[in-house]
Design a protein around this motif. Structure first.
Motif, PDB file in Angstrom:
ATOM      1  N   GLN A 151      19.862  13.747  72.750  1.00 42.95           N
ATOM      2  CA  GLN A 151      18.417  13.873  72.949  1.00 42.95           C
ATOM      3  C   GLN A 151      17.733  12.701  72.252  1.00 42.95           C
ATOM      4  N   GLU A 152      17.803  11.535  72.888  1.00 38.50           N
ATOM      5  CA  GLU A 152      17.211  10.314  72.316  1.00 38.50           C
ATOM      6  C   GLU A 152      15.777  10.564  71.887  1.00 38.50           C
TER       7      GLU A 152
ATOM      8  N   SER B 163      14.181  13.109  70.815  1.00 39.20           N
ATOM      9  CA  SER B 163      13.989  13.774  69.532  1.00 39.20           C
ATOM     10  C   SER B 163      14.370  12.849  68.378  1.00 39.20           C
ATOM     11  N   ALA B 164      15.436  12.049  68.538  1.00 38.94           N
ATOM     12  CA  ALA B 164      15.770  11.104  67.464  1.00 38.94           C
ATOM     13  C   ALA B 164      14.637  10.099  67.295  1.00 38.94           C
TER      14      ALA B 164
ATOM     15  N   MET C 285      15.632   9.937  78.673  1.00 42.45           N
ATOM     16  CA  MET C 285      16.852   9.474  78.011  1.00 42.45           C
ATOM     17  C   MET C 285      18.074  10.253  78.483  1.00 42.45           C
TER      18      MET C 285
ATOM     19  N   GLU D 111      21.655   9.536  77.458  1.00 37.82           N
ATOM     20  CA  GLU D 111      22.728   8.795  76.781  1.00 37.82           C
ATOM     21  C   GLU D 111      24.054   8.998  77.495  1.00 37.82           C
TER      22      GLU D 111
ATOM     23  N   GLN E 161      23.005   9.478  68.446  1.00 40.41           N
ATOM     24  CA  GLN E 161      21.810  10.166  67.935  1.00 40.41           C
ATOM     25  C   GLN E 161      22.131  10.994  66.696  1.00 40.41           C
TER      26      GLN E 161
ATOM     27  N   VAL F  93      22.500   8.896  63.585  1.00 41.36           N
ATOM     28  CA  VAL F  93      21.191   8.368  63.161  1.00 41.36           C
ATOM     29  C   VAL F  93      20.418   9.446  62.385  1.00 41.36           C
ATOM     30  N   LEU F  94      20.415  10.653  62.934  1.00 39.35           N
ATOM     31  CA  LEU F  94      19.657  11.732  62.278  1.00 39.35           C
ATOM     32  C   LEU F  94      20.300  12.129  60.949  1.00 39.35           C
TER      33      LEU F  94
END
Lengths: 105, 105, 105, 105
Positions: A2-3, A5-6, B1, B3, B76, B79-80
């Motif tokens: 979920q790009e 949300s990131a 998005m 991915e 993602q 990153v989070l």
């Protein structure tokens, strides 16, 4: 994946700290290079530290997502768009199993 | 998005060319640094070339997605996950409006 | 300037630690990129830290001298040799006061 | 080795083209990173191209010498000065034959 949300989490993180002022395209480009080198450091002397590599990769990706946002483009979209060009430079029949640059194939 | 679709398109692109053999974590890390420097080149002498920057950013992202795939992680998600750690090092009240490193705040 | 003495000091430093085994051309090239990024970090957010820059520049230079030694070439000689080529790509009358790449002059 | 003559040749080359204006410490630091990545590219996929590596190393060195000049320091001197600090972080008895960072020795 979920790009969005990131991206939104990143945007909020930056806004809360009032960091947008530092995030010019140039400063983000420098930051991507800096973090890419920290990733490379996980392989500096021929060994590999994959646990650290994952964290450094996260840093590179973070700045990439922020730069894409700053440029007003979608990360996935530009990857797929570029892939078309790469496919033209590296047609399957010529590039198969080879690591040379397109002008040396 | 989406991915997943970008990842699957990339995987197919690589497989068709039999390039998996070149995509060790180390070679992908080198490639990320190399492409990051091409991105930086768009800002080398103080000007900026944002059209080129977008293409070079796409190259950096491409190798990042491939490395994440190789490491078996979701871009993602890492990153989070990393953002949580960064948040602890840079609490809002201390970091607000400042670009210093956490150990100099 | 006494390059020879710096080189010989570096060689002794490396030999005492039995580090020649790590200093393949590739590992030295990675190390140059890694240190170059630490130098860049002195300018990451638009300010500049020239005291740190000097130290990081020393690290880049150290690996450059070691790589030149490994390649069997003299640092000054290859700089001057390359400068001739650069002079042909950037003739004075065309390049004067311009930062564009040679193919855009 | 005659660093002074290389430096003076470089200075003349830059002055004739009126390029000093572009050579801020930050722009030179970016240029060092960019050229370092071109050097790394000679080893991107695991092979090595030592002939190209020599040329790219020359480019890295060129910008290093220009940055040292801009910072008002002597390249050899800062290398030797830094080596003393490195020697303290990596004493022979601890560092011998090992590639770990000093905080992991």
């Amino acid at each position: 994946m979920q790009e969005i949300s990131a991206l939104e989490t990143l945007r909020a993180f930056v806004a809360e700290r009032n960091w947008e002022q530092f995030h010019t395209p140039e400063n983000l480009a420098k930051s991507i290079s800096i973090e890419a080198a920290e990733l490379l450091e996980c392989f500096q002397w021929g060994g590999e530290n994959l646990r650290s590599a994952q964290e450094e990769l996260a840093d590179v990706l973070t700045y990439c997502i922020l730069l894409a946002d700053r440029l007003g483009v979608d990360p996935q979209a530009i990857v797929l768009e570029k892939l078309k060009k790469t496919g033209e430079k590296y047609p399957i029949e010529k590039a198969r199993g080879r690591s040379e640059k397109y002008d040396q194939l």
